[in-house]
Structure formats: C-alpha cells, structure tokens
Motif scaffolding. Structure first.
Motif, PDB file in Angstrom:
ATOM      1  N   LYS A 181     -18.246  16.787  33.118  1.00  0.00           N
ATOM      2  CA  LYS A 181     -18.053  18.222  32.924  1.00  0.00           C
ATOM      3  C   LYS A 181     -16.626  18.613  33.250  1.00  0.00           C
ATOM      4  N   LYS A 182     -16.115  19.546  32.499  1.00  0.00           N
ATOM      5  CA  LYS A 182     -14.798  20.080  32.815  1.00  0.00           C
ATOM      6  C   LYS A 182     -14.964  21.118  33.922  1.00  0.00           C
ATOM      7  N   ARG A 183     -14.100  21.026  34.922  1.00  0.00           N
ATOM      8  CA  ARG A 183     -14.173  21.941  36.062  1.00  0.00           C
ATOM      9  C   ARG A 183     -13.539  23.270  35.665  1.00  0.00           C
ATOM     10  N   LEU A 184     -14.264  24.346  35.891  1.00  0.00           N
ATOM     11  CA  LEU A 184     -13.739  25.675  35.613  1.00  0.00           C
ATOM     12  C   LEU A 184     -13.005  26.184  36.844  1.00  0.00           C
ATOM     13  N   THR A 185     -11.876  26.829  36.625  1.00  0.00           N
ATOM     14  CA  THR A 185     -11.130  27.386  37.756  1.00  0.00           C
ATOM     15  C   THR A 185     -11.036  28.891  37.602  1.00  0.00           C
ATOM     16  N   ASP A 186     -10.995  29.552  38.735  1.00  0.00           N
ATOM     17  CA  ASP A 186     -10.843  30.997  38.773  1.00  0.00           C
ATOM     18  C   ASP A 186      -9.526  31.278  39.489  1.00  0.00           C
TER      19      ASP A 186
ATOM     20  N   ASP B 236      -4.201  23.225  40.960  1.00  0.00           N
ATOM     21  CA  ASP B 236      -4.324  24.606  40.502  1.00  0.00           C
ATOM     22  C   ASP B 236      -3.350  25.518  41.255  1.00  0.00           C
ATOM     23  N   ALA B 237      -3.176  25.281  42.555  1.00  0.00           N
ATOM     24  CA  ALA B 237      -2.222  26.077  43.337  1.00  0.00           C
ATOM     25  C   ALA B 237      -0.801  25.860  42.819  1.00  0.00           C
TER      26      ALA B 237
END
Length: 75
Positions: free
Chosen positions: A2-7, A17-18
């Motif tokens: 699964k592709k990880r979703l980021t908020d 992500d940071a």
C-alpha cells in the motif's frame, strides 16, 4: 504494498515528509534527530519530527542571530 498517505497539516512527520515540507535536507534532520537538535519522537526505528516545534526553534535561532549581528554592528 500500500502507498502511505501523508497529511501535510499533521504536526508530526516522518523525516522524508518533514524534509519535503520544510525544504531542509534529510541528512540535517536525521543527524539533528540523533543528536537531539531536532525536536522529534521515536516510534521504534521511525523518527517523527515535530515540524511546528522545529520551525519555531529555527525562527528563534534566526532572531537570536539577527539580534547578535545587529548588536555587533551598532557599537
């Protein structure tokens, strides 16, 4: 896999992500997390950077440096 979703609005972000959100290099964030210079929490082997706290810290360091430079050129 699964592709990880980021908020992007979440305060705690993985290092990759940071780095994308702040524009800071991943190596800087990784090294800072290990030395304690970057505010983060560890969840097992995963480092979650507290992005709002990091940005505040960087702003405070900039303000202190600017005040120090300004005081040095006045006298």
């Amino acid at each position: 896999m699964k592709k990880r979703l980021t908020d992007d609005s979440a305060p705690f972000q993985r290092i990759d992500d940071a780095a994308r959100i702040t524009g800071l290099p991943r190596g800087y964030l990784r090294d800072g997390a290990k030395t304690g210079d970057v505010p983060c929490v560890w969840h097992g082997r995963t480092c979650l950077v507290n992005v709002p706290a990091l940005l505040r810290k960087l702003d405070e360091e900039d303000a202190a440096r600017d005040a120090q430079l300004g005081a040095g050129t006045m006298g």
